[in-house]
Write a protein that holds these residues in place. Structure first.
Motif, PDB file in Angstrom:
ATOM      1  N   LEU A 132      33.290  49.587  54.847  1.00 15.53           N
ATOM      2  CA  LEU A 132      32.058  48.884  54.494  1.00 15.53           C
ATOM      3  C   LEU A 132      31.494  49.418  53.184  1.00 15.53           C
ATOM      4  CD1 LEU A 132      29.777  46.902  55.085  1.00 15.53           C
ATOM      5  CD2 LEU A 132      28.758  48.625  56.599  1.00 15.53           C
ATOM      6  N   PHE A 133      31.492  50.735  53.017  1.00 13.00           N
ATOM      7  CA  PHE A 133      30.980  51.300  51.768  1.00 13.00           C
ATOM      8  C   PHE A 133      31.859  50.905  50.577  1.00 13.00           C
ATOM      9  CE2 PHE A 133      28.451  54.441  54.294  1.00 13.00           C
ATOM     10  CZ  PHE A 133      27.230  54.166  53.691  1.00 13.00           C
ATOM     11  N   GLU A 134      33.152  50.841  50.782  1.00 18.33           N
ATOM     12  CA  GLU A 134      34.025  50.389  49.702  1.00 18.33           C
ATOM     13  C   GLU A 134      33.683  48.968  49.287  1.00 18.33           C
ATOM     14  OE1 GLU A 134      38.070  50.815  50.890  1.00 18.33           O
ATOM     15  OE2 GLU A 134      37.923  53.000  51.148  1.00 18.33           O
ATOM     16  N   THR A 135      33.380  48.135  50.265  1.00 14.29           N
ATOM     17  CA  THR A 135      33.011  46.750  49.979  1.00 14.29           C
ATOM     18  C   THR A 135      31.714  46.688  49.176  1.00 14.29           C
ATOM     19  OG1 THR A 135      34.116  45.939  51.973  1.00 14.29           O
ATOM     20  CG2 THR A 135      32.384  44.548  51.045  1.00 14.29           C
ATOM     21  N   ILE A 136      30.722  47.460  49.585  1.00 11.62           N
ATOM     22  CA  ILE A 136      29.453  47.480  48.860  1.00 11.62           C
ATOM     23  C   ILE A 136      29.656  48.022  47.445  1.00 11.62           C
ATOM     24  CG2 ILE A 136      27.140  48.501  48.802  1.00 11.62           C
ATOM     25  CD1 ILE A 136      27.293  48.584  51.906  1.00 11.62           C
ATOM     26  N   SER A 137      30.509  49.031  47.322  1.00 12.82           N
ATOM     27  CA  SER A 137      30.724  49.668  46.019  1.00 12.82           C
ATOM     28  C   SER A 137      31.384  48.743  45.003  1.00 12.82           C
ATOM     29  CB  SER A 137      31.576  50.928  46.179  1.00 12.82           C
ATOM     30  OG  SER A 137      30.890  51.898  46.951  1.00 12.82           O
ATOM     31  N   THR A 138      32.067  47.709  45.460  1.00 13.12           N
ATOM     32  CA  THR A 138      32.632  46.748  44.505  1.00 13.12           C
ATOM     33  C   THR A 138      31.545  45.885  43.882  1.00 13.12           C
ATOM     34  OG1 THR A 138      33.034  45.037  46.189  1.00 13.12           O
ATOM     35  CG2 THR A 138      34.794  46.648  45.796  1.00 13.12           C
ATOM     36  N   GLN A 139      30.362  45.882  44.504  1.00 12.35           N
ATOM     37  CA  GLN A 139      29.256  45.086  43.997  1.00 12.35           C
ATOM     38  C   GLN A 139      28.272  45.920  43.184  1.00 12.35           C
ATOM     39  OE1 GLN A 139      29.201  41.625  44.655  1.00 12.35           O
ATOM     40  NE2 GLN A 139      31.248  42.134  45.436  1.00 12.35           N
ATOM     41  N   VAL A 140      27.992  47.141  43.671  1.00 13.19           N
ATOM     42  CA  VAL A 140      27.032  48.036  43.008  1.00 13.19           C
ATOM     43  C   VAL A 140      27.534  49.466  43.156  1.00 13.19           C
ATOM     44  CG1 VAL A 140      24.674  48.936  43.024  1.00 13.19           C
ATOM     45  CG2 VAL A 140      25.065  46.511  43.453  1.00 13.19           C
ATOM     46  N   GLN A 141      27.456  50.249  42.093  1.00 12.30           N
ATOM     47  CA  GLN A 141      27.868  51.644  42.167  1.00 12.30           C
ATOM     48  C   GLN A 141      26.863  52.444  42.993  1.00 12.30           C
ATOM     49  OE1 GLN A 141      28.359  52.972  38.071  1.00 12.30           O
ATOM     50  NE2 GLN A 141      30.568  52.806  38.292  1.00 12.30           N
ATOM     51  N   ILE A 144      34.554  32.553  40.255  1.00 10.64           N
ATOM     52  CA  ILE A 144      35.616  32.309  41.236  1.00 10.64           C
ATOM     53  C   ILE A 144      36.334  33.611  41.584  1.00 10.64           C
ATOM     54  CG2 ILE A 144      37.799  31.143  41.662  1.00 10.64           C
ATOM     55  CD1 ILE A 144      35.377  29.311  41.759  1.00 10.64           C
ATOM     56  N   ALA A 145      36.648  34.405  40.565  1.00 12.81           N
ATOM     57  CA  ALA A 145      37.328  35.673  40.804  1.00 12.81           C
ATOM     58  C   ALA A 145      36.441  36.633  41.600  1.00 12.81           C
ATOM     59  CB  ALA A 145      37.742  36.299  39.477  1.00 12.81           C
ATOM     60  N   GLU A 146      35.148  36.661  41.279  1.00  7.65           N
ATOM     61  CA  GLU A 146      34.212  37.541  41.988  1.00  7.65           C
ATOM     62  C   GLU A 146      34.074  37.125  43.443  1.00  7.65           C
ATOM     63  OE1 GLU A 146      29.695  39.323  41.445  1.00  7.65           O
ATOM     64  OE2 GLU A 146      30.629  38.141  39.855  1.00  7.65           O
ATOM     65  N   LEU A 147      33.992  35.815  43.697  1.00 14.32           N
ATOM     66  CA  LEU A 147      33.891  35.323  45.069  1.00 14.32           C
ATOM     67  C   LEU A 147      35.163  35.640  45.843  1.00 14.32           C
ATOM     68  CD1 LEU A 147      32.373  33.736  47.238  1.00 14.32           C
ATOM     69  CD2 LEU A 147      33.343  31.628  46.282  1.00 14.32           C
ATOM     70  N   SER A 148      36.311  35.511  45.178  1.00 11.52           N
ATOM     71  CA  SER A 148      37.587  35.817  45.826  1.00 11.52           C
ATOM     72  C   SER A 148      37.647  37.288  46.217  1.00 11.52           C
ATOM     73  CB  SER A 148      38.738  35.464  44.879  1.00 11.52           C
ATOM     74  OG  SER A 148      39.973  35.834  45.452  1.00 11.52           O
ATOM     75  N   ARG A 154      37.823  38.836  50.053  1.00 14.96           N
ATOM     76  CA  ARG A 154      38.880  39.772  50.441  1.00 14.96           C
ATOM     77  C   ARG A 154      38.285  41.046  51.028  1.00 14.96           C
ATOM     78  NH1 ARG A 154      40.950  42.163  45.407  1.00 14.96           N
ATOM     79  NH2 ARG A 154      39.161  43.525  45.802  1.00 14.96           N
ATOM     80  N   ASP A 155      37.269  41.587  50.365  1.00 19.15           N
ATOM     81  CA  ASP A 155      36.677  42.856  50.803  1.00 19.15           C
ATOM     82  C   ASP A 155      35.941  42.698  52.131  1.00 19.15           C
ATOM     83  OD1 ASP A 155      37.667  44.070  48.547  1.00 19.15           O
ATOM     84  OD2 ASP A 155      35.802  43.900  47.410  1.00 19.15           O
ATOM     85  N   ILE A 156      35.195  41.626  52.280  1.00 19.76           N
ATOM     86  CA  ILE A 156      34.445  41.439  53.522  1.00 19.76           C
ATOM     87  C   ILE A 156      35.395  41.160  54.684  1.00 19.76           C
ATOM     88  CG2 ILE A 156      34.011  38.941  53.464  1.00 19.76           C
ATOM     89  CD1 ILE A 156      31.402  41.673  54.245  1.00 19.76           C
ATOM     90  N   SER A 157      36.513  40.526  54.404  1.00 21.37           N
ATOM     91  CA  SER A 157      37.514  40.281  55.452  1.00 21.37           C
ATOM     92  C   SER A 157      38.104  41.599  55.940  1.00 21.37           C
ATOM     93  CB  SER A 157      38.621  39.364  54.933  1.00 21.37           C
ATOM     94  OG  SER A 157      38.108  38.079  54.621  1.00 21.37           O
ATOM     95  N   ARG A 158      38.378  42.526  55.016  1.00 14.69           N
ATOM     96  CA  ARG A 158      38.878  43.847  55.391  1.00 14.69           C
ATOM     97  C   ARG A 158      37.857  44.588  56.245  1.00 14.69           C
ATOM     98  NH1 ARG A 158      38.778  46.938  51.170  1.00 14.69           N
ATOM     99  NH2 ARG A 158      39.898  48.630  52.209  1.00 14.69           N
ATOM    100  N   THR A 159      36.591  44.432  55.913  1.00  9.99           N
ATOM    101  CA  THR A 159      35.539  45.108  56.676  1.00  9.99           C
ATOM    102  C   THR A 159      35.445  44.541  58.082  1.00  9.99           C
ATOM    103  OG1 THR A 159      34.303  45.411  54.616  1.00  9.99           O
ATOM    104  CG2 THR A 159      33.117  45.773  56.667  1.00  9.99           C
ATOM    105  N   ILE A 160      35.501  43.224  58.200  1.00 11.00           N
ATOM    106  CA  ILE A 160      35.452  42.589  59.523  1.00 11.00           C
ATOM    107  C   ILE A 160      36.629  43.045  60.372  1.00 11.00           C
ATOM    108  CG2 ILE A 160      35.644  40.365  60.723  1.00 11.00           C
ATOM    109  CD1 ILE A 160      34.099  39.142  58.321  1.00 11.00           C
ATOM    110  N   ALA A 161      37.797  43.155  59.754  1.00 11.89           N
ATOM    111  CA  ALA A 161      38.994  43.584  60.488  1.00 11.89           C
ATOM    112  C   ALA A 161      38.873  45.023  60.990  1.00 11.89           C
ATOM    113  CB  ALA A 161      40.226  43.435  59.598  1.00 11.89           C
ATOM    114  N   SER A 162      38.015  45.824  60.361  1.00 13.32           N
ATOM    115  CA  SER A 162      37.881  47.236  60.759  1.00 13.32           C
ATOM    116  C   SER A 162      36.790  47.464  61.800  1.00 13.32           C
ATOM    117  CB  SER A 162      37.587  48.098  59.521  1.00 13.32           C
ATOM    118  OG  SER A 162      36.287  47.827  59.008  1.00 13.32           O
ATOM    119  N   LEU A 163      36.113  46.413  62.249  1.00 14.67           N
ATOM    120  CA  LEU A 163      35.063  46.564  63.258  1.00 14.67           C
ATOM    121  C   LEU A 163      35.615  47.278  64.494  1.00 14.67           C
ATOM    122  CD1 LEU A 163      33.346  43.065  63.044  1.00 14.67           C
ATOM    123  CD2 LEU A 163      32.211  45.258  62.647  1.00 14.67           C
TER     124      LEU A 163
END
Length: 281
Positions: A30-39, A4-8, A12-21
């Motif tokens: 976008l890279f920050e969003t990916i980096s929260t999943q994989v280094q 649940i925490a990971e999905l939340s 949050r991160d993908i919403s920030r990315t969409i807002a920056s389009l």
């Protein structure tokens, strides 16, 4: 972290990315969003087109690594890059891993010998997004030795992100300013060869112009020397003169100048588009 925490966090991160389009902050977000999943290391975004030099749209690379990561890549090796070749062949997938596109033989290739071994990285994965007009965006993610190659679990996670990342790249490319500044529009392809032949002609000697055309077409110093039947050192001297006369300091700057001057091809009417592009307004 529980599911649940990971999905939340992802929402949050993908919403920030969409807002920056459409904004300058899109690629770093976008890279920050990916980096929260994989280094990942040395994030880069490249725009490829079959008939033009590549353009780097964004990177976050330490200054001491830019030369090996960007300038040396543009000095010819990009043509041998398996990711570039995959992009130009009409990729079917939205993500590729270096070991897959290199078919396990990377260290045997001229690309590895002439370029990749100098980058200081041990693995690479790339998201590929096909746009219109033959344009392709590559979002590159590398790994340094201290982190090791991507594990199967990490690559699986990157794979699961491929659809949203690809769609975000397409959506960003459709914003007006991005399309105008970066994308080759339908109908201009037939003029590109004319641009190769005329760009810089008003400022350079005939031999310098020959060298410049080969540079723009992605040929290395050694290959250019062979094609022109001149010494490698002579090519290097011509390149130095070209940089000075065109007031650029790197292959990246040169390619950007060439791409920008394309907009003046029509007004140049067969003459050097740089004369129009650099004329006082």
């Amino acid at each position: 972290m529980n599911e649940i925490a990971e999905l939340s966090r992802w929402n949050r991160d993908i919403s920030r990315t969409i807002a920056s389009l459409g904004e300058e902050s899109f690629f770093p977000t976008l890279f920050e969003t990916i980096s929260t999943q994989v280094q990942i290391d040395y994030p880069q975004v490249w725009l490829y087109h079959r008939d033009l030099p590549p353009r780097i749209l964004y990177h976050h690379i330490p200054s001491n690594a830019v030369s090996s990561q960007v300038d040396q890549y543009l000095d010819g090796p990009y043509r041998e890059d398996p990711f570039y070749q995959t992009s130009m062949r009409g990729p079917k997938a939205k993500i590729y891993r270096l070991s897959r596109v290199a078919l396990g033989d990377l260290e045997k290739t001229t690309y590895y010998r002439d370029y990749y071994h100098t980058t200081g990285t041990v693995d690479e994965a790339v998201y590929i997004s096909r746009l219109g007009g033959g344009n392709v965006i590559n979002l590159c993610m590398m790994r340094l030795p201290e982190k090791g190659p991507f594990t199967d679990a990490e690559y699986e996670r990157l794979y699961l992100l491929a659809d949203p990342v690809s769609e975000l790249l397409k959506a960003h490319s459709q914003h007006h300013h991005f399309a105008v500044e970066h994308l080759i529009q339908p109908g201009i392809n037939h003029q590109i060869d004319l641009a190769f032949k005329t760009f810089g002609a008003s400022l350079l000697s005939p031999r310098e112009k020959d060298v410049l055309e080969l540079m723009l077409r992605g040929y290395s110093t050694d290959t250019s020397a062979g094609k022109l039947d001149i010494a490698v050192e002579t090519v290097r001297r011509h390149r130095k003169n070209i940089y000075r006369k065109l007031d650029v300091s790197s292959q990246t700057d040169l390619f950007s100048l060439f791409i920008n001057a394309l907009s003046c091809l029509g007004e140049a009417a067969g003459d050097d588009p740089l004369k129009v592009y650099m004329a006082p307004r």
